[in-house]
Scaffold this motif. Structure first.
Motif, short mmCIF file in Angstrom:
data_model
loop_
_atom_site.label_atom_id
_atom_site.label_comp_id
_atom_site.label_asym_id
_atom_site.label_seq_id
_atom_site.Cartn_x
_atom_site.Cartn_y
_atom_site.Cartn_z
N SER A 16 42.23 45.51 40.26
CA SER A 16 42.98 45.45 41.42
C SER A 16 41.81 44.93 42.18
O SER A 16 40.96 44.08 42.33
CB SER A 16 42.73 46.97 41.63
N GLU A 17 42.29 44.84 43.45
CA GLU A 17 40.72 44.13 44.22
C GLU A 17 40.06 44.16 44.73
O GLU A 17 39.26 43.53 44.77
CB GLU A 17 42.40 43.68 46.83
N LYS A 18 40.36 45.35 44.38
CA LYS A 18 38.15 45.67 45.03
C LYS A 18 37.80 45.79 43.35
O LYS A 18 36.50 44.84 43.71
CB LYS A 18 38.40 47.15 45.21
N LEU A 21 37.26 41.62 43.22
CA LEU A 21 35.90 42.05 44.06
C LEU A 21 34.60 41.87 43.18
O LEU A 21 33.34 41.19 43.27
CB LEU A 21 36.13 41.77 45.36
N VAL A 22 34.42 43.21 43.40
CA VAL A 22 33.11 43.70 42.98
C VAL A 22 32.88 42.71 41.48
O VAL A 22 31.33 42.26 40.83
CB VAL A 22 33.19 45.16 41.90
N GLY A 23 33.64 41.96 40.98
CA GLY A 23 33.26 41.75 39.42
C GLY A 23 33.12 39.95 39.97
O GLY A 23 31.97 39.42 39.15
N GLU A 24 33.26 39.50 40.57
CA GLU A 24 32.87 37.92 41.54
C GLU A 24 31.54 37.99 41.71
O GLU A 24 30.71 37.54 41.20
CB GLU A 24 33.92 37.57 42.51
N VAL A 29 32.81 44.62 36.14
CA VAL A 29 33.45 44.73 35.44
C VAL A 29 33.73 46.55 35.80
O VAL A 29 33.01 47.03 35.37
CB VAL A 29 33.54 44.84 34.15
N VAL A 30 35.12 46.98 36.03
CA VAL A 30 35.61 48.53 36.29
C VAL A 30 36.31 48.60 34.84
O VAL A 30 37.82 48.53 34.16
CB VAL A 30 36.26 48.54 36.99
#
Length: 102
Positions: A16-18, A21-24, A29-30
């Protein structure tokens, strides 16, 4: 911990977009995980599944997401509830999901 159980703990990566963004920004990683999975099991499962990439987990944060109620005409239904795990990686580690694909 049983290796068979660890192979079943992680259901899928969340794209997903979120999550991107969290990964970058935070090197996280989700994943979607089993509803009864613990943080220790999630950490062991990620390190087991990605041991070829030498991934080390520093922390695991867990979020329970309730399923939304949806209507289809006059009928009311409910989406399933899921559990998401935000896995923080040590150092400049990275998980490549496409590795091994020709």
């Amino acid at each position: 911990m049983n290796q068979e159980r660890l192979m079943k703990v992680i259901l899928a990566p969340v794209i997903s977009e979120k999550a991107t963004l969290v990964g970058e920004t935070r090197k996280q990683v989700v994943f979607e995980v089993l509803p009864d999975a613990t943080k220790a099991e999630i950490k062991a499962a990620v390190e087991l599944l990605f041991k070829e990439q030498k991934v080390e987990v520093s922390a695991v944060n867990v979020v329970n997401v309730k399923g939304k109620e949806k209507r289809h005409g006059r009928f009311i239904g409910k989406r399933k509830s899921i559990k998401k795990a935000y896995v923080s990686l040590k150092g400049d580690g990275d998980i490549n999901f496409v590795e091994g694909v020709a």
